[in-house]
Design an enzyme around this catalytic site. Structure first.
Site, PDB file in Angstrom:
ATOM      1  N   GLY A 239       0.907  -1.216  -0.150  1.00  0.00           N
ATOM      2  CA  GLY A 239      -0.149  -0.024   0.048  1.00  0.00           C
ATOM      3  C   GLY A 239       0.821   1.365   0.131  1.00  0.00           C
ATOM      4  O   GLY A 239       1.894   1.217  -0.552  1.00  0.00           O
ATOM      5  N   SER A 240       0.348   2.343   0.760  1.00  0.00           N
ATOM      6  CA  SER A 240       1.146   3.641   0.620  1.00  0.00           C
ATOM      7  C   SER A 240       2.443   3.740   1.099  1.00  0.00           C
ATOM      8  O   SER A 240       2.840   4.841   1.113  1.00  0.00           O
ATOM      9  CB  SER A 240       0.044   4.635   1.200  1.00  0.00           C
ATOM     10  OG  SER A 240      -1.154   4.651   0.339  1.00  0.00           O
ATOM     11  N   THR A 241       2.820   2.627   2.061  1.00  0.00           N
ATOM     12  CA  THR A 241       4.057   2.844   2.358  1.00  0.00           C
ATOM     13  C   THR A 241       5.008   2.892   1.348  1.00  0.00           C
ATOM     14  O   THR A 241       6.150   3.459   1.373  1.00  0.00           O
ATOM     15  CB  THR A 241       4.491   1.599   3.405  1.00  0.00           C
ATOM     16  OG1 THR A 241       4.244   0.226   2.256  1.00  0.00           O
ATOM     17  CG2 THR A 241       3.683   1.591   4.652  1.00  0.00           C
ATOM     18  N   LYS A 243       4.903   4.672  -1.277  1.00  0.00           N
ATOM     19  CA  LYS A 243       4.944   6.036  -1.804  1.00  0.00           C
ATOM     20  C   LYS A 243       6.252   6.761  -1.070  1.00  0.00           C
ATOM     21  O   LYS A 243       6.857   7.587  -1.682  1.00  0.00           O
ATOM     22  CB  LYS A 243       3.841   7.080  -1.140  1.00  0.00           C
ATOM     23  CG  LYS A 243       2.548   6.773  -2.024  1.00  0.00           C
ATOM     24  CD  LYS A 243       1.195   7.399  -1.297  1.00  0.00           C
ATOM     25  CE  LYS A 243      -0.032   6.862  -2.005  1.00  0.00           C
ATOM     26  NZ  LYS A 243      -1.189   7.110  -1.374  1.00  0.00           N
TER      27      LYS A 243
END
Length: 518
Positions: A239-241, A243
């Site tokens: 997921g957004s980790t 990013k």
């Protein structure tokens, strides 16, 4: 002869009664005992000496209540057999009771049984051994693979005083991490949970836990759902980790700076797919720090699009996120990625969908982005900073590492990382809430939550990564990473920081609002 004794071995080939094959003790970094051998006895029979098989089996069953009578009867009836095991690893009480039965042809031999004082606390790190005291998983298996099994087979460990094996693990920190992940499993009604604490300079694993787990003292009875070490042997879309890594590679190329802004006013449409921001997003132009703070899929995608697919893939490979991680644990799974990277793959991978990696290698890559830019492979054995520096690989510029630490700090103070805050210890990081794939489609009701954190963020010494798989927390619907994985980091850091000698500092710290090079 292989390590230990197998069934149907001729008595003349067995080791002397006073010589028992041993394994080395396993210690934590402070000398605390994690695994040791204890003496026990096992019962054998010489079938050709058994006078009345029926009577022998009936008598033995009075002491050993779980005796497989049919199997034992078959063994004792094989009169050509000179040796067969009846029951391994008996208690002293059982041995005394069987001796009192006076059955001819039944005897005992000394053996070693592996004992783990902490039970399941470090199960997936230590692993376990089989009935013959041979390493099956974890560091027990690693020890055998380093030549110990060959020494055992040659009889060179019989009665030997073996040097202990010291791990990088701090059992105090391990106990905390194990407590926190067990609490997450219960409180969030999760399918699974896990966490790791890494020294960002040396790559040493100070603690790691994945639950459900098992008790290595009795793995067969306690394993079930706990066999899988999800930290190193399970792969997930993080997921957004992710990013964090997209930001790092975009900034490191020089094609994007912290002062840039990107249009996130409307969804991004690519090849029939629509990319939206979670919860509607901000629907305006966002600066790069705002893209990170508000976790904008649109902004992240546009940044990576400037860099290009090949450069993105090259950087993620350098970060160690697309290849099998190298470490001592045998249980390591390879990441998965698209066979062909198209633009849509590049875009979704930028915000954490389309590539599956292990939580441990995600933590290792995160450590490289906050320690000045040096990727250091994880180790479960002690390693000095000098050794780590010599073996490490530079992956980003120091200025890029400064920028990531700034973004971590910003998100920890103003964004989704606020629920990981521990007063005085300045935790920074990035949350990730990934929808899971069910029957080929993403299901927003099933989340994999993670939080990639570092502390103290002004001068990071440790990385902590937590995950919570499929939390189901009832009517409040607390299924986001900020409500599950981030509080896990808070609970871990609040307890381990004093143990590790990290001194609390109050105030805003010394980090500039923007790193100088930006």
């Amino acid at each position: 002869m292989q390590y230990g004794v197998k069934d149907d071995v001729v008595p003349g080939t067995l080791p002397p009664l006073n010589a028992v094959a041993s394994r080395p003790n396993i210690l934590d970094r402070n000398g605390q005992l994690l695994a040791t051998d204890v003496r026990t006895v096992s019962m054998y029979a010489e079938p050709y000496k058994i006078v009345d098989v029926d009577e022998a089996v009936e008598k033995l069953a009075t002491v050993i209540t779980d005796l497989d009578m049919k199997d034992v009867y078959s063994k004792l009836s094989e009169k050509r057999s000179k040796f067969t095991w009846i029951k391994r690893q008996l208690t002293p009480k059982q041995q005394g009771q069987i001796l009192g039965l006076g059955i001819p042809g039944v005897g005992f031999r000394p053996e070693m049984r592996r004992f783990y004082p902490g039970g399941s606390t470090a199960a997936h790190i230590l692993g376990y051994v089989d009935i013959d005291n041979r390493g099956v998983a974890g560091m027990e298996r690693f020890i055998d693979l380093q030549g110990f099994s060959d020494l055992s087979a040659a009889g060179l460990t019989l009665g030997a005083d073996l040097e202990p094996v010291t791990l990088s693990i701090d059992v105090r920190v391990q106990n905390v991490v194990h407590d926190v992940v067990l609490a997450a499993l219960k409180n969030y009604r999760s399918k699974a949970a896990g966490a790791v604490v890494l020294d960002v300079r040396t790559g040493e694993v100070l603690a790691m836990a994945s639950v459900p787990d098992f008790d290595p003292n009795d793995p067969a009875a306690t394993g079930t759902d706990g066999w899988l070490n999800r930290m190193s042997n399970g792969t997930f879309e993080m997921g957004s980790t992710f990013k964090t890594f997209s930001m790092a590679l975009a900034l490191d190329t020089g094609k994007v700076t912290l002062n840039d802004s990107f249009d996130a006013t409307k969804p991004l449409r690519i090849g029939g797919f629509t990319i939206r921001d979670s919860h509607g997003g901000m629907r305006r132009w966002l600066t790069v720090p705002e893209i990170f703070r508000y976790s904008s899929n649109i902004g992240t995608a546009k940044m990576v699009d400037i860099v290009g697919v090949e450069v993105q893939r090259e950087y993620l490979t350098k970060f160690g996120l697309l290849t099998r991680m190298q470490t001592e644990l045998p249980e390591v799974k390879s990441p998965s990625q698209p066979r062909v990277w198209k633009k849509i793959n590049s875009i979704t991978i930028s915000f954490g969908h389309g590539v599956s990696t292990t939580p441990l290698q995600t933590a290792v890559a995160g450590a490289a982005l906050v320690n000045g830019g040096l990727l250091v492979s994880p180790t479960f054995l002690p390693r000095s900073r000098a050794e780590a520096t010599a073996a490490g690989q530079p992956v980003v510029k120091a200025s890029t590492s400064d920028a990531i630490r700034y973004l971590f700090k910003l998100n920890g103070e103003q964004g989704s990382g606020r629920s990981a805050d521990v007063p005085g210890f300045h935790v920074g990081g990035k949350t990730g809430t990934a929808d899971k794939v069910v029957n080929g489609r993403y299901d927003s009701r099933l989340n994999f939550n993670a939080f990639l954190a570092a502390f103290p963020i002004d001068d990071p010494q440790y990385v902590v990564l937590t995950f919570c798989d499929e939390p189901r927390t009832g009517e409040n619907n607390l299924t986001m990473a900020a409500q599950t994985a981030a509080p896990m980091v808070r609970d871990i850091v609040g307890r381990i920081a004093p143990m590790l000698g990290v001194e609390p500092r109050f105030g805003n710290g010394n980090m500039q609002l923007y790193p100088q090079d930006y």
